[in-house]
Design a protein around this motif. Structure first.
Motif, PDB file in Angstrom:
ATOM      1  N   THR A  80      -7.273  -3.212   5.514  1.00 53.60           N
ATOM      2  CA  THR A  80      -8.492  -2.855   4.804  1.00 53.60           C
ATOM      3  C   THR A  80      -8.609  -3.757   3.583  1.00 53.60           C
ATOM      4  OG1 THR A  80      -8.159  -0.582   5.527  1.00 53.60           O
ATOM      5  CG2 THR A  80      -9.717  -0.934   3.730  1.00 53.60           C
ATOM      6  N   GLU A 133      -2.697  10.940  -2.910  1.00 50.82           N
ATOM      7  CA  GLU A 133      -4.088  10.548  -3.114  1.00 50.82           C
ATOM      8  C   GLU A 133      -4.325   9.137  -2.573  1.00 50.82           C
ATOM      9  OE1 GLU A 133      -7.145  10.161  -6.838  1.00 50.82           O
ATOM     10  OE2 GLU A 133      -5.671  11.783  -6.931  1.00 50.82           O
ATOM     11  N   MET A 134      -5.430   8.946  -1.867  1.00 45.36           N
ATOM     12  CA  MET A 134      -5.745   7.659  -1.250  1.00 45.36           C
ATOM     13  C   MET A 134      -5.866   6.556  -2.300  1.00 45.36           C
ATOM     14  SD  MET A 134      -6.202   8.176   2.041  1.00 45.36           S
ATOM     15  CE  MET A 134      -7.073   6.670   2.503  1.00 45.36           C
ATOM     16  N   GLU A 135      -5.293   5.369  -2.013  1.00 49.67           N
ATOM     17  CA  GLU A 135      -5.506   4.221  -2.902  1.00 49.67           C
ATOM     18  C   GLU A 135      -6.825   3.528  -2.571  1.00 49.67           C
ATOM     19  OE1 GLU A 135      -2.165   1.589  -3.039  1.00 49.67           O
ATOM     20  OE2 GLU A 135      -1.008   3.027  -4.196  1.00 49.67           O
ATOM     21  N   VAL A 136      -7.103   3.446  -1.285  1.00 47.07           N
ATOM     22  CA  VAL A 136      -8.371   2.895  -0.832  1.00 47.07           C
ATOM     23  C   VAL A 136      -9.406   3.986  -1.003  1.00 47.07           C
ATOM     24  CG1 VAL A 136      -9.630   2.363   1.277  1.00 47.07           C
ATOM     25  CG2 VAL A 136      -7.438   1.259   0.814  1.00 47.07           C
ATOM     26  N   ASP A 139       0.831  -1.208   0.000  1.00 52.79           N
ATOM     27  CA  ASP A 139       0.000   0.000   0.000  1.00 52.79           C
ATOM     28  C   ASP A 139       0.864   1.255   0.000  1.00 52.79           C
ATOM     29  OD1 ASP A 139      -1.996   1.868   0.244  1.00 52.79           O
ATOM     30  OD2 ASP A 139      -2.961   0.892   1.949  1.00 52.79           O
ATOM     31  N   GLU A 162      -9.373  12.407  -2.315  1.00 55.50           N
ATOM     32  CA  GLU A 162      -8.907  12.929  -1.033  1.00 55.50           C
ATOM     33  C   GLU A 162      -7.443  12.553  -0.811  1.00 55.50           C
ATOM     34  OE1 GLU A 162     -11.109  12.874   2.548  1.00 55.50           O
ATOM     35  OE2 GLU A 162     -13.024  12.675   1.522  1.00 55.50           O
ATOM     36  N   ALA A 163      -6.753  13.393  -0.075  1.00 57.20           N
ATOM     37  CA  ALA A 163      -5.339  13.152   0.188  1.00 57.20           C
ATOM     38  C   ALA A 163      -5.184  12.425   1.522  1.00 57.20           C
ATOM     39  CB  ALA A 163      -4.593  14.483   0.233  1.00 57.20           C
ATOM     40  N   ASP A 164      -4.170  11.574   1.602  1.00 60.96           N
ATOM     41  CA  ASP A 164      -3.868  10.931   2.877  1.00 60.96           C
ATOM     42  C   ASP A 164      -3.079  11.894   3.754  1.00 60.96           C
ATOM     43  OD1 ASP A 164      -1.180  10.896   2.155  1.00 60.96           O
ATOM     44  OD2 ASP A 164      -1.225   8.834   1.454  1.00 60.96           O
ATOM     45  N   LEU A 209     -14.776  -1.455   0.824  1.00 62.06           N
ATOM     46  CA  LEU A 209     -13.799  -2.180   1.645  1.00 62.06           C
ATOM     47  C   LEU A 209     -14.166  -2.043   3.107  1.00 62.06           C
ATOM     48  CD1 LEU A 209     -11.981  -0.254  -0.673  1.00 62.06           C
ATOM     49  CD2 LEU A 209     -10.585  -2.262  -0.200  1.00 62.06           C
ATOM     50  N   LYS A 216     -10.184   6.931   7.319  1.00 59.78           N
ATOM     51  CA  LYS A 216      -9.062   6.581   6.454  1.00 59.78           C
ATOM     52  C   LYS A 216      -8.150   7.771   6.139  1.00 59.78           C
ATOM     53  CE  LYS A 216      -9.462   2.277   5.442  1.00 59.78           C
ATOM     54  NZ  LYS A 216      -9.751   2.129   6.876  1.00 59.78           N
ATOM     55  N   ALA A 217      -8.743   8.901   5.752  1.00 59.32           N
ATOM     56  CA  ALA A 217      -7.936  10.002   5.238  1.00 59.32           C
ATOM     57  C   ALA A 217      -7.220  10.750   6.363  1.00 59.32           C
ATOM     58  CB  ALA A 217      -8.814  10.957   4.441  1.00 59.32           C
ATOM     59  N   THR A 218      -7.764  10.659   7.573  1.00 54.77           N
ATOM     60  CA  THR A 218      -7.214  11.436   8.682  1.00 54.77           C
ATOM     61  C   THR A 218      -5.953  10.808   9.249  1.00 54.77           C
ATOM     62  OG1 THR A 218      -8.781  10.240  10.036  1.00 54.77           O
ATOM     63  CG2 THR A 218      -9.385  12.466   9.391  1.00 54.77           C
ATOM     64  N   SER A 237      -0.683   4.409   0.147  1.00 50.45           N
ATOM     65  CA  SER A 237      -1.351   5.486   0.880  1.00 50.45           C
ATOM     66  C   SER A 237      -0.741   5.595   2.275  1.00 50.45           C
ATOM     67  CB  SER A 237      -2.849   5.212   1.016  1.00 50.45           C
ATOM     68  OG  SER A 237      -3.437   5.063  -0.250  1.00 50.45           O
ATOM     69  N   ASN A 238      -0.682   6.798   2.795  1.00 55.19           N
ATOM     70  CA  ASN A 238      -0.098   7.035   4.107  1.00 55.19           C
ATOM     71  C   ASN A 238       1.298   6.405   4.247  1.00 55.19           C
ATOM     72  OD1 ASN A 238      -2.106   8.665   5.525  1.00 55.19           O
ATOM     73  ND2 ASN A 238      -3.430   6.869   5.360  1.00 55.19           N
TER      74      ASN A 238
END
Lengths: 228, 228
Positions: free
Chosen positions: A138, B173-176, A96, B166-168, A147, A195-197, A98-99
């Motif tokens: 997830t 950008e979020m993958e999930v 993954d 949305e950004a992580d 998901l 998720k985004a936070t 993201s983050n």
């Protein structure tokens, strides 16, 4: 009454960080008590354990996914549904971006149950409380859109609750016998994290810990799986 | 903080019962407030709507399952994985004898979204609060053991949360992108209900209602499903 509280103030995690100390500090002095279940997204566990790979481009990402997969179950366009070496069925072998820091991707922990156990031991030592720990990821599902968070590593809390032989409110034996409570706890905790936070830890209070389950309990054996 | 409270004291439901009145009474005077999500197991909805069949023996039960199924996806021994006319993929077309009167089986509601909408309208009228309603059932999954509660009917609350664009926490950008929040709420509520105890309603407090989703939003279109 069940209460789910996101833990705020956990800093960005790096390899070698003491996750238990950070969680215990974020929870505050009396923040964790007996029977609390600490739910942690695997991403911070993987980062603390150094399970992070460098990727320079899309091609390298796709190679990494295949490298992290034990088997590819389905493929359509960029979507790769894999079985991981742990036995989990999920997209992209759990790799993954993201983050994750730019140019890196986060992998699954080597052994999420061992990670959960170590984290629980450290948290119990720091807090003096008897705790459960669930590490989540997830996952997508067959047949249903979207998901949900599921449990991939567990320590000190029930994985699957078996109601076999129990009677329903009418006195009839239950038809539904095995409840995936650890997955329900993972899903519940995700509602508080967002998720985004990027809030990676939540505390679930008000459940009994039950027995000492494993994340691998939730993997359906391939020979009993009608949809592979 | 999210709070999940089981509603105690709801009597056994019979055809024609006013479920909204019973829930509102069980919740007490100020028991339901703006943004509360009322999660109800479909069993009491079906009973109130009269979606109950008489079965005298095992043979009749098996016929009823096939009668309630739009298609059979897999079969092994007594286990029949079906698609229902609504589009849900689940065991036994949702026909369930647990927590049903002796000699009867409870079916799925005809239109769980319509049931959720009607229940929400009546609850909002009785309480003056702006509410969400989720009707649940207990489904098995591919690849993972055990069962979890999922949302089959929804009114006044988000079904799937789309994070696309949305950004992580790192600005990437979020993958999930699509979170099945209504399924996560259903799973969370089940933790407070307990299968054997027969508590059919829980109230989830502390989430935003979001938009007015549908249970059918959570059905993956067969053409996009790699596992059927």
């Amino acid at each position: 009454v069940i209460e789910i509280r996101p833990l705020l103030g956990i800093p960005e995690i790096e390899a070698g960080n003491d996750l238990a100390a950070m969680i215990s500090e974020a929870a505050g002095g009396d923040g964790l008590v007996d029977d609390d279940i600490v739910v942690v997204t695997h991403k911070v566990v993987s980062k603390a354990e150094g399970a992070v790979a460098t990727i320079v481009d899309e091609q390298q990402y796709r190679e990494l996914v295949l490298d992290q997969a034990a088997a590819v179950l389905r493929r359509r366009g960029d979507l790769v549904i894999t079985e991981t070496p742990h036995g989990f069925v999920c997209a992209n072998a759990g790799v993954d971006r993201s983050n994750a820091a730019p140019g890196t991707a986060v992998l699954l922990p080597d052994d999420p149950d061992r990670s959960a156990h170590g984290l629980r031991q450290n948290l119990e030592r720091l807090t003096g409380a008897r705790l459960g720990v669930i590490i989540t990821d997830t996952f997508g599902r067959a047949w249903r859109t979207g998901l949900v968070d599921v449990a991939i590593g567990i320590s000190g809390v029930t994985s699957v609750l078996d109601l076999k032989g129990e009677a329903d409110a009418m006195g009839r034996e239950m038809e539904v016998t095995e409840i995936a409570v650890a997955d329900e706890i993972a899903a519940a905790a995700d509602l508080a994290m967002g998720k985004a936070t990027g809030i990676p830890v939540a505390v679930v209070r008000g459940l009994r810990l039950g027995d000492d389950g494993r994340g691998t309990d939730l993997i359906r054996h391939p020979s009993e799986d009608l949809f592979r």
